[in-house]
Design an enzyme around this catalytic site. Structure first.
Site, PDB file in Angstrom:
ATOM      1  N   LYS A  79      49.709  19.733  54.976  1.00  0.00           N
ATOM      2  CA  LYS A  79      48.409  19.450  55.588  1.00  0.00           C
ATOM      3  C   LYS A  79      48.132  20.530  56.632  1.00  0.00           C
ATOM      4  CE  LYS A  79      46.053  15.560  57.918  1.00  0.00           C
ATOM      5  NZ  LYS A  79      46.204  14.167  58.366  1.00  0.00           N
ATOM      6  N   SER A 154      42.999  10.884  56.429  1.00  0.00           N
ATOM      7  CA  SER A 154      42.588  12.265  56.592  1.00  0.00           C
ATOM      8  C   SER A 154      43.436  13.269  55.809  1.00  0.00           C
ATOM      9  CB  SER A 154      42.622  12.637  58.076  1.00  0.00           C
ATOM     10  OG  SER A 154      43.944  12.628  58.562  1.00  0.00           O
ATOM     11  N   SER A 178      46.403   7.829  57.789  1.00  0.00           N
ATOM     12  CA  SER A 178      46.004   9.048  57.079  1.00  0.00           C
ATOM     13  C   SER A 178      46.941   9.525  55.982  1.00  0.00           C
ATOM     14  CB  SER A 178      45.788  10.171  58.081  1.00  0.00           C
ATOM     15  OG  SER A 178      44.517  10.018  58.636  1.00  0.00           O
TER      16      SER A 178
HETATM   17  N1  GLN Z   1      41.025   6.721  59.585  1.00  0.00           N
HETATM   18  C1  GLN Z   1      41.760   6.858  60.797  1.00  0.00           C
HETATM   19  C2  GLN Z   1      40.935   7.625  61.799  1.00  0.00           C
HETATM   20  O1  GLN Z   1      39.943   8.102  61.427  1.00  0.00           O
HETATM   21  C3  GLN Z   1      43.075   7.485  60.528  1.00  0.00           C
HETATM   22  C4  GLN Z   1      43.300   8.853  61.038  1.00  0.00           C
HETATM   23  C5  GLN Z   1      44.707   9.344  60.901  1.00  0.00           C
HETATM   24  O2  GLN Z   1      45.636   8.611  60.556  1.00  0.00           O
HETATM   25  N2  GLN Z   1      44.877  10.612  61.217  1.00  0.00           N
HETATM   26  O3  GLN Z   1      41.273   7.719  62.930  1.00  0.00           O
END
Ligand code: GLN
Length: 485
Positions: A79, A154, A178
Site C-alpha cells: 500500500k 482504504s 481498511s
Molecule cells: N473507513 C475507515 C475510515 O475511513 C477506515 C480507514 C482505515 O482503516 N484506514 O476511516
C-alpha cells in the site's frame, strides 16, 4: 494453472524445490500486471527493474545452495503509505506526489530479508481515509469481480492486486477496517493483527492509536506465512509490543472442538442486507459442522462505535497531518509569507475528505470543545473495549459480517459520506479495542459479489482466529472464488 494464480505458500514451495525460478515467477506477475493494470488502475509505482534484479540474485543464491528465506521469490505489493527506501510513497495524495522515501519501513525490511520481491506500490484512499478507494487523488480503482464497483478501502488496490493475481500477497494498513473491508469486497482473507504486534515504523501515520499494518492474502495459510515474517517487536515503534513471537503457521490445525464462536444476531438489524444475513447463517452452520460450539452473545455498545471512532480518528489525523505544510513535508505552493505558503500548500495538496477530517478533528481538539468531544470519546472508547471484552468472556471469537453489504457502484456513495462512515460499523471496534480481527470470504450475493465475514478475539489470541478460519476454509471453498478479469 498459471504461476500468478498460485498462493504464496505454493510459490514459496515450488521455488525452494526448484520447480520454477524466481525470475520466472517475477516475470509472470509482471506480464499479468501489464495485461490488467490499464483496466484495474491498481499500481501507482511499478518496481519491475528492482524486482527482476532481486529475483536474479535469489536464483543465484538458490543455485549456490543458500537459504533464500521463508518468502524467497514470492511477489508482493505494498500500500502506498508504507515506505520502501528510494521508492515513491504518495499516500495517494497530491501533497506527497513526488515524495521519495529516504528510509524503509520495518515490514519492508523484514520482507526483503525473507526473500519477498516487491513488485510495486498500490493505490489507496488518500492518507487511508475512506472505505471505497474513491478518495485517491490519482486513480479510480476497479473491483475485479465487477468493474463498475468499488474495491473497498482504504487498502483498495492492495486487495485488487491480490484478487486479480497481480501479486501473491499485499500489505495494507487498518485504522478502522481498511484491510478487512477491501478483503470482504474482493473475496480475500484480510487480517488485522493485535495492536502493537506489527511495527508501524515507516507506515505514514493516520490515527496512531488505531493504525496497524495487516495482510491481504488468498487464504489464511498465506496470512500465517506473511505474519511469521512481519510480526515481532521493533524498538523503533514505541507502541510495539515486546512479546514472545508467535508461529502463526502452528495455529493452522484441524479441529474446532472446544472453540466457542459468539454469534450476535442483534447486530444484523444495523442495516445488513438479506444476502449478507443468509451468508451469516451459512457461516454459523459451517462452524458448527467443524465442531465449534455456537454461543449467543450481544454486543450492546455497537451503536456507539462509529461516532467514537470518527472523533478519535479525525482528532489524531488533524495532529498527524499538521506536518504537511509545504515546508517540513509536502509539495510547496507559492506564497508571500510562511502563512500563505502553508495555507496554499494545504489547500491545493489535500483532497476533500482529508480536509473534512482535519477540520472535524481540529474542532474536537479545540480548547472549548476538547472535553465535550475528544475526551468524551476517549472515555467511551474505554467503555466499548470493556463491553467487547465482556462479550469475549463468553466466547473465544466473535462473529459478525465484515460490512453490512457487498461492494457498491463507483460513485454511489461519494456524495453521502455519512453513509460510508456508517458502513464501518462492524470493523472499527477491533481498532478501538486493539484486538485482532480477520475477514474471510463466506459467500456471494445474487449479483455474484463476494460477501465477507469477520471474526475477532481478545488481544494476542490470534491462535483462535487462524484456527477458526483455517477450518472454515477446509470445509467451505469460498476463498477460491475467481474474478471476472
Ligand atoms: N473507513 C475507515 C475510515 O475511513 C477506515 C480507514 C482505515 O482503516 N484506514 O476511516
Amino acid at each position: 494453472m498459471q504461476l500468478y494464480e498460485m498462493s504464496a505458500y505454493a510459490l514459496a514451495g515450488m521455488i525452494k524445490n526448484k520447480s520454477v525460478s524466481c525470475l520466472e515467477v517475477t516475470q509472470a506477475f509482471i506480464k499479468r500486471i501489464e495485461e490488467t493494470n490499464d483496466t484495474l488502475n491498481s499500481f501507482l509505482t511499478k518496481t519491475f527493474d528492482s524486482a527482476l534484479k532481486k529475483a536474479a540474485l535469489l536464483d543465484k543464491k538458490l543455485a549456490a545452495g543458500e537459504d533464500i528465506g521463508a518468502l524467497g521469490g514470492v511477489v508482493y505489493a505494498l500500500k502506498d503509505n508504507i515506505c520502501a527506501k528510494d521508492v515513491r510513497t504518495t499516500c495517494s495524495s497530491k501533497i506527497l506526489e513526488n515524495y521519495i522515501s529516504p528510509y524503509s519501513s520495518c515490514v519492508y525490511e523484514r520482507l526483503d530479508k525473507a526473500g519477498a520481491v516487491l513488485i510495486g506500490k498500490v493505490d489507496m484512499d488518500e492518507f487511508a481515509m475512506g472505505a471505497s478507494n474513491e478518495n485517491s487523488a490519482f486513480n479510480t480503482v476497479k473491483n475485479p469481480y465487477d468493474l463498475t464497483r468499488v474495491p473497498g478501502g482504504s487498502s483498495g488496490a492492495s486487495a485488487v492486486s491480490v484478487a486479480s493475481m497481480q501479486a501473491a500477497f499485499a500489505l495494507g494498513s487498518d485504522t478502522g477496517g481498511s484491510v478487512r473491508t477491501p478483503a470482504a469486497f474482493c473475496a480475500l482473507t484480510g487480517f488485522k493483527p493485535t495492536y502493537g504486534t506489527v511495527s508501524r515504523y515507516g507506515l505514514v501515520a493516520f490515527a496512531s492509536s488505531l493504525d496497524q499494518i495487516g495482510t491481504l492474502t488468498r487464504d489464511i495459510s498465506d496470512a500465517a506465512l506473511v505474519m511469521n515474517v512481519i510480526a515481532g517487536h521493533d524498538k523503533r515503534d514505541s507502541t510495539s509490543l515486546n512479546y514472545k513471537p508467535f508461529d502463526y503457521t502452528a495455529f493452522l490445525q484441524k479441529d474446532l472442538k472446544g472453540i466457542k464462536i459468539g454469534v450476535d444476531r442483534n447486530c444484523l438489524s444495523s442495516g445488513v442486507d438479506e444476502d449478507t444475513i443468509k451468508a451469516y447463517e451459512n457461516t454459523i452452520d459451517v462452524f458448527t459442522s467443524c465442531g465449534a460450539e455456537i454461543v449467543e452473545v450481544s454486543f450492546k455498545m455497537l451503536e456507539y462505535v462509529v461516532p467514537v471512532y470518527y472523533l478519535i480518528a479525525c482528532s489524531e489525523a488533524s495532529s498527524n497531518l499538521a506536518r504537511y505544510d509545504g515546508i517540513r513535508y509536502g509539495v510547496r505552493a507559492e506564497g508571500n509569507s510562511p502563512e500563505e505558503i502553508i495555507v496554499n500548500s494545504r489547500s491545493k495538496g489535500f483532497g476533500k475528505e482529508v480536509k473534512r477530517r482535519i477540520m472535524l478533528g481540529t474542532y474536537a481538539l479545540s480548547s472549548g470543545y476538547y472535553d465535550a468531544y475528544y475526551n468524551k470519546a476517549l472515555k467511551a472508547r474505554r467503555l466499548i473495549k470493556d463491553d467487547f471484552y465482556k462479550v469475549l468472556d463468553k466466547c473465544d471469537a466473535y462473529l459478525c459480517p465484515t460490512t453490512p453489504s457487498p461492494a457498491y457502484k463507483i460513485g454511489e456513495k461519494t456524495e453521502d459520506f455519512l453513509s460510508m462512515y456508517i458502513a464501518d460499523i462492524f470493523t472499527v471496534t477491533a481498532n478501538l479495542a486493539g484486538v485482532p480481527a480477520v475477514s474471510f470470504n463466506a459467500g456471494k450475493n445474487k449479483d455474484g459479489l463476494p460477501i465477507g465475514m469477520q471474526l475477532s478475539s481478545k488481544a494476542l489470541n490470534e491462535e483462535v482466529l487462524f484456527k477458526a478460519v483455517y477450518n472454515y476454509q477446509l470445509a467451505a471453498d469460498w476463498h477460491k472464488m475467481r474474478p471476472c478479469i
